[in-house]
Design a protein around this motif. Sequence first.
Motif, PDB file in Angstrom:
ATOM      1  N   TRP A   1     -12.125  -2.510  -6.525  1.00  0.00           N
ATOM      2  CA  TRP A   1     -10.960  -2.070  -5.753  1.00  0.00           C
ATOM      3  C   TRP A   1     -10.310  -3.267  -5.065  1.00  0.00           C
ATOM      4  O   TRP A   1      -9.087  -3.428  -5.079  1.00  0.00           O
ATOM      5  N   ASP A   2     -11.139  -4.140  -4.465  1.00  0.00           N
ATOM      6  CA  ASP A   2     -10.605  -5.342  -3.820  1.00  0.00           C
ATOM      7  C   ASP A   2      -9.874  -6.233  -4.824  1.00  0.00           C
ATOM      8  O   ASP A   2      -8.833  -6.819  -4.515  1.00  0.00           O
ATOM      9  N   ALA A   3     -10.424  -6.343  -6.038  1.00  0.00           N
ATOM     10  CA  ALA A   3      -9.835  -7.241  -7.038  1.00  0.00           C
ATOM     11  C   ALA A   3      -8.446  -6.774  -7.466  1.00  0.00           C
ATOM     12  O   ALA A   3      -7.619  -7.570  -7.903  1.00  0.00           O
ATOM     13  N   ALA A   4      -8.183  -5.473  -7.329  1.00  0.00           N
ATOM     14  CA  ALA A   4      -6.896  -4.928  -7.756  1.00  0.00           C
ATOM     15  C   ALA A   4      -5.951  -4.716  -6.573  1.00  0.00           C
ATOM     16  O   ALA A   4      -4.914  -4.077  -6.710  1.00  0.00           O
ATOM     17  N   SER A   5      -6.312  -5.269  -5.392  1.00  0.00           N
ATOM     18  CA  SER A   5      -5.545  -4.934  -4.182  1.00  0.00           C
ATOM     19  C   SER A   5      -5.156  -6.158  -3.358  1.00  0.00           C
ATOM     20  O   SER A   5      -5.830  -7.177  -3.377  1.00  0.00           O
ATOM     21  N   LEU A   6      -4.048  -6.000  -2.624  1.00  0.00           N
ATOM     22  CA  LEU A   6      -3.716  -6.888  -1.522  1.00  0.00           C
ATOM     23  C   LEU A   6      -4.175  -6.156  -0.263  1.00  0.00           C
ATOM     24  O   LEU A   6      -3.883  -4.964  -0.117  1.00  0.00           O
ATOM     25  N   THR A   7      -4.908  -6.838   0.615  1.00  0.00           N
ATOM     26  CA  THR A   7      -5.574  -6.122   1.697  1.00  0.00           C
ATOM     27  C   THR A   7      -5.123  -6.594   3.073  1.00  0.00           C
ATOM     28  O   THR A   7      -4.885  -7.781   3.286  1.00  0.00           O
ATOM     29  N   PHE A   8      -4.999  -5.633   3.985  1.00  0.00           N
ATOM     30  CA  PHE A   8      -4.631  -5.917   5.380  1.00  0.00           C
ATOM     31  C   PHE A   8      -5.738  -5.443   6.306  1.00  0.00           C
ATOM     32  O   PHE A   8      -6.225  -4.316   6.163  1.00  0.00           O
ATOM     33  N   GLU A   9      -6.123  -6.282   7.269  1.00  0.00           N
ATOM     34  CA  GLU A   9      -6.918  -5.867   8.421  1.00  0.00           C
ATOM     35  C   GLU A   9      -5.962  -5.945   9.606  1.00  0.00           C
ATOM     36  O   GLU A   9      -5.330  -6.981   9.828  1.00  0.00           O
ATOM     37  N   ILE A  10      -5.843  -4.852  10.377  1.00  0.00           N
ATOM     38  CA  ILE A  10      -4.850  -4.795  11.448  1.00  0.00           C
ATOM     39  C   ILE A  10      -5.520  -4.476  12.779  1.00  0.00           C
ATOM     40  O   ILE A  10      -6.252  -3.478  12.892  1.00  0.00           O
ATOM     41  N   ALA A  11      -5.293  -5.327  13.798  1.00  0.00           N
ATOM     42  CA  ALA A  11      -5.872  -5.092  15.128  1.00  0.00           C
ATOM     43  C   ALA A  11      -5.227  -3.865  15.761  1.00  0.00           C
ATOM     44  O   ALA A  11      -4.042  -3.596  15.567  1.00  0.00           O
ATOM     45  N   ASN A  12      -6.010  -3.102  16.513  1.00  0.00           N
ATOM     46  CA  ASN A  12      -5.492  -1.911  17.188  1.00  0.00           C
ATOM     47  C   ASN A  12      -4.816  -2.295  18.506  1.00  0.00           C
ATOM     48  O   ASN A  12      -5.064  -3.365  19.063  1.00  0.00           O
ATOM     49  N   ASP A  13      -3.951  -1.378  19.014  1.00  0.00           N
ATOM     50  CA  ASP A  13      -3.456  -1.562  20.380  1.00  0.00           C
ATOM     51  C   ASP A  13      -3.956  -0.449  21.292  1.00  0.00           C
ATOM     52  O   ASP A  13      -3.611  -0.398  22.463  1.00  0.00           O
ATOM     53  N   SER A  14      -4.771   0.463  20.742  1.00  0.00           N
ATOM     54  CA  SER A  14      -5.529   1.397  21.580  1.00  0.00           C
ATOM     55  C   SER A  14      -6.831   1.717  20.857  1.00  0.00           C
ATOM     56  O   SER A  14      -6.903   1.671  19.629  1.00  0.00           O
ATOM     57  N   LEU A  15      -7.862   2.028  21.671  1.00  0.00           N
ATOM     58  CA  LEU A  15      -9.164   2.347  21.074  1.00  0.00           C
ATOM     59  C   LEU A  15      -9.290   3.864  20.914  1.00  0.00           C
ATOM     60  O   LEU A  15      -8.292   4.567  20.932  1.00  0.00           O
ATOM     61  N   ALA A  16     -10.523   4.375  20.758  1.00  0.00           N
ATOM     62  CA  ALA A  16     -10.739   5.807  20.511  1.00  0.00           C
ATOM     63  C   ALA A  16     -10.098   6.646  21.610  1.00  0.00           C
ATOM     64  O   ALA A  16     -10.100   6.219  22.762  1.00  0.00           O
ATOM     65  N   PRO A  17      -9.586   7.832  21.334  1.00  0.00           N
ATOM     66  CA  PRO A  17      -9.610   8.420  19.994  1.00  0.00           C
ATOM     67  C   PRO A  17      -8.382   8.095  19.141  1.00  0.00           C
ATOM     68  O   PRO A  17      -8.360   8.473  17.979  1.00  0.00           O
ATOM     69  N   GLY A  18      -7.392   7.397  19.709  1.00  0.00           N
ATOM     70  CA  GLY A  18      -6.136   7.215  18.973  1.00  0.00           C
ATOM     71  C   GLY A  18      -6.199   6.169  17.878  1.00  0.00           C
ATOM     72  O   GLY A  18      -5.687   6.359  16.797  1.00  0.00           O
ATOM     73  N   TRP A  19      -6.864   5.009  18.174  1.00  0.00           N
ATOM     74  CA  TRP A  19      -6.961   3.898  17.214  1.00  0.00           C
ATOM     75  C   TRP A  19      -5.581   3.553  16.643  1.00  0.00           C
ATOM     76  O   TRP A  19      -5.410   3.433  15.418  1.00  0.00           O
ATOM     77  N   THR A  20      -4.584   3.414  17.538  1.00  0.00           N
ATOM     78  CA  THR A  20      -3.220   3.122  17.075  1.00  0.00           C
ATOM     79  C   THR A  20      -3.018   1.618  16.874  1.00  0.00           C
ATOM     80  O   THR A  20      -3.859   0.806  17.285  1.00  0.00           O
ATOM     81  N   ILE A  21      -1.895   1.256  16.256  1.00  0.00           N
ATOM     82  CA  ILE A  21      -1.482  -0.148  16.165  1.00  0.00           C
ATOM     83  C   ILE A  21      -0.072  -0.267  16.748  1.00  0.00           C
ATOM     84  O   ILE A  21       0.625   0.741  16.905  1.00  0.00           O
TER      85      ILE A  21
END
Length: 303
Positions: free
Chosen positions: A81-101
């Motif tokens: 899956w990784d080999a066929a993908s461009l991948t993003f890791e995105i930092a949150n701007d709120s923690l649980a329960p929203g986990w928003t960015i």
Amino acid sequence: MTWASTIAGSITTPNQSSRYGRKITGWIIHHNAALGGAGVLEMMRTGSKQVSANYQVMQDGDVWGVVPRENRSWSASNADWDAASLTFEIANDSLAPGWTISDRAYERVARTIAEDARWAGIPINRQTVRGHREGSALGDGGSYSTACPGGIDLDRLVGLAQKFSGSSLAGGDPSSIEEIPMPALIRHPNGSIGFVSDAGELDAISTLNEVESLKAVGLVGNWVQLPDKNIWDTLTARTARLRAQRATPGADVDEAAIVAGIAPLLIPAVVEALKGVGSGLTAEQVKAATEAAVRAVFADAAS
Ligand SMILES: [Zn+2]
């Protein structure tokens, strides 16, 4: 070795491999499950954990190049899956329960996707842009059960990216997006509880706290009490086979850990089967036999 022109900067990381000729077909979106983003970027730079992404996005939206687009990042414990993908890791701007960015993270990631869609020659839609937890729901290799990417609104991200890319490559009619089934908790007639992921894998749940945390992150919508154990057995077998296939050589998976993860799913069924025989085995003996059975499934999948 390149990234989209949207990046604020780049780092180098030992955590990368060749795509071995695999064509890029889409994107995988992860959240950091943490604020800021600098800690994750530093972890990727030093290689202190064996994880990476093509892009790490900070809480303020700055996009950093980590693994060049030409190479495979280590984002989903799934080499294919990784080999066929461009991948993003995105930092949150709120923690649980929203986990928003942040709004700016949506904007910068969408612009990056729009540019990379042209670079890779692929369309932008909800089939090509997928959250980590959507796993193999759309048929392109799976992952372990996860809440990732938290509260990131993928429809919003795709809509923005399509807008930035113009209409020529946007592809896909938003009104025809397939509904991805909400994962469910199911209960075996003997009382065992399991969590069924979007990818159709079954994970045993051992405590009510786990149930509560799944509810808190919005991962569980409903309970299903099974009338008999057929569905449970089918899901167990399917999960075992998927994990065994994934653990074949080169898949970056810890086989021993997976054996330990699958065996508990099978123990209730084995105990039940033995009841009829009156074998007098101890729980430890049942566990050992079950683990041996799981290893046999691995051997079968690898052959
Ligand atoms: Zn993830």
